[in-house]
Scaffold this motif. Structure first.
Motif, PDB file in Angstrom:
ATOM      1  N   HIS A  80       0.846  -1.197   0.000  1.00  0.00           N
ATOM      2  CA  HIS A  80       0.000   0.000   0.000  1.00  0.00           C
ATOM      3  C   HIS A  80       0.877   1.240   0.000  1.00  0.00           C
ATOM      4  O   HIS A  80       2.092   1.148   0.154  1.00  0.00           O
ATOM      5  CB  HIS A  80      -0.986  -0.006   1.181  1.00  0.00           C
ATOM      6  N   ASP A  84       6.060   4.130   4.829  1.00  0.00           N
ATOM      7  CA  ASP A  84       6.951   3.065   5.309  1.00  0.00           C
ATOM      8  C   ASP A  84       6.909   1.834   4.401  1.00  0.00           C
ATOM      9  O   ASP A  84       7.718   0.922   4.564  1.00  0.00           O
ATOM     10  CB  ASP A  84       6.635   2.685   6.774  1.00  0.00           C
ATOM     11  N   HIS A  85       5.997   1.813   3.440  1.00  0.00           N
ATOM     12  CA  HIS A  85       5.871   0.649   2.555  1.00  0.00           C
ATOM     13  C   HIS A  85       6.317   0.926   1.115  1.00  0.00           C
ATOM     14  O   HIS A  85       6.515  -0.006   0.355  1.00  0.00           O
ATOM     15  CB  HIS A  85       4.440   0.118   2.605  1.00  0.00           C
ATOM     16  N   ASP A 201      -0.243  -4.097   6.313  1.00  0.00           N
ATOM     17  CA  ASP A 201      -0.753  -3.577   7.584  1.00  0.00           C
ATOM     18  C   ASP A 201      -2.219  -3.964   7.791  1.00  0.00           C
ATOM     19  O   ASP A 201      -2.864  -3.486   8.723  1.00  0.00           O
ATOM     20  CB  ASP A 201      -0.651  -2.041   7.637  1.00  0.00           C
ATOM     21  N   HIS A 242       4.697  -4.981   9.924  1.00  0.00           N
ATOM     22  CA  HIS A 242       5.433  -4.625  11.140  1.00  0.00           C
ATOM     23  C   HIS A 242       5.434  -5.861  12.030  1.00  0.00           C
ATOM     24  O   HIS A 242       4.453  -6.594  12.062  1.00  0.00           O
ATOM     25  CB  HIS A 242       4.752  -3.465  11.871  1.00  0.00           C
TER      26      HIS A 242
END
Ligand SMILES: [Zn+2]
Ligand SMILES: [Zn+2]
Length: 336
Positions: A80, A84-85, A201, A242
């Motif tokens: 997505h 952070d991705h 996530d 995560h």
């Protein structure tokens, strides 16, 4: 920029699949994962970590620890469009010539980099509607303007990562499942023979809810449907965005359903006595107090619950031009 607390770390999960753990500068979210899949002598990189000073060195270090290199990457796939991705996607693609694949509903994640002023104005408007005082909004805006976007450069996906697209690897083919809710662009990847799920996530080992507000009609409804979609896959092992890989995927999905139901119930109780703003409702949903540090996460989450309750006929919205107030539909009914 604060000193990085930890360095990138790589570990093999099973032959042909590695976890690359990368540090993040967010309080409460210290790391994210990228996943390396062996594919015909090269690597498919699923997610990239965010872009920061030194972040590529960390990614290289994580690769190096498992005997691989960024130069092995043949394809970048992003679960997505949260920074952070996919923040380092451009850097990896520039260096390797790899394509980047992502779901087309990525505007929620691109906006912060393509037009930061508009993206900030949008977040401030959410705060204003929620009843956040002007001084707090100004402090937030000041901090936000100083924050780097976390995105090296915006690149358009080479391919739309939509339902049914498959990704080849030495472990077999992975199929894309669209799982909006956490983010409109969210997808999970499933390898059916091994029952492996790259869950991004959408489902995390430690249950934690986050929803992008204002990009789709009903993030909570979408999230619940996405949970059902993934539950039907009967995955054995989840590799999430995560934390460590985890078993009992069904149990974690149930935990997410329970927490959403609890918070919807708490939100409904919060407006049972009369109209409340999102700022007033939010403390009823969490054990910890609302603060300037978590408001940017929690207020949109509350608005998503209220929106879902509104769409399902349980609350009404009372805009007075300044702030939005929400009230239980039953109160309004009985007072008529
Ligand atoms: Zn995310
Ligand atoms: Zn994330």
């Amino acid at each position: 920029m604060p000193r990085r607390r930890e360095l990138g770390r790589g570990e093999r999960v099973i032959p042909g699949l590695w976890r690359l753990r990368l540090a993040l500068p967010f309080p409460g979210v210290p790391h994210c994962n990228a996943w390396a899949l062996a594919c015909d002598g090269g690597i498919v990189l699923v997610d990239t970590g965010m872009d920061e000073p030194g972040s590529m060195t960390e990614l290289e270090r994580a690769f190096d620890q498992v005997g691989l290199s960024v130069d092995d990457v043949r394809l970048v796939v992003c679960t997505h469009a949260h920074v952070d991705h996919w923040g380092q996607a451009a850097t990896v693609c520039d260096r390797t010539g790899a394509q980047m694949w992502m779901h087309p509903n990525h505007e929620h994640g691109f906006a912060g980099a393509t037009d930061p002023a508009v993206a900030l104005a949008r977040r401030l408007e959410i705060g204003r509607q929620s009843g956040v005082p002007r001084a707090a909004l100004e402090r937030y805006a000041e901090r936000a303007r100083e924050m780097p976007s976390g995105i090296a450069r915006v690149i358009d996906p080479d391919r739309a990562l939509v339902a049914g697209v498959s990704i080849e690897s030495d472990l077999g083919q992975w199929t894309v499942y669209e799982t909006p809710g956490h983010a409109p662009s969210h997808v999970c990847l499933f390898q059916p023979e091994r029952r492996l799920l790259i869950s991004g996530d959408h489902v995390l080992g430690r249950i934690s809810l986050y929803f992008d507000y204002g990009w789709t009609p009903d993030p909570i409804g979408e999230f619940l449907e996405s949970l059902d979609r993934v539950d039907r896959l009967d995955a054995r092992l989840a590799l999430s965005g995560h934390g460590k890989p985890f078993l009992d995927v069904h149990g974690h999905i149930e935990g997410n359903r329970r927490l959403v139901a609890e918070r919807l119930g708490a939100a409904l109780r919060a407006v049972a006595d009369g109209p409340r703003t999102a700022l007033e409702i939010t403390p009823c949903l969490h054990d910890e107090p609302l603060s300037e540090a978590n408001a940017g996460w929690w207020l949109p989450e509350t608005l998503c619950y209220m929106r879902h309750l509104e769409l399902t006929g349980r609350v009404l919205r009372e805009p007075d031009g300044q702030v939005e107030r929400w009230v239980a539909a039953e109160i309004v009914d009985s007072s008529n």
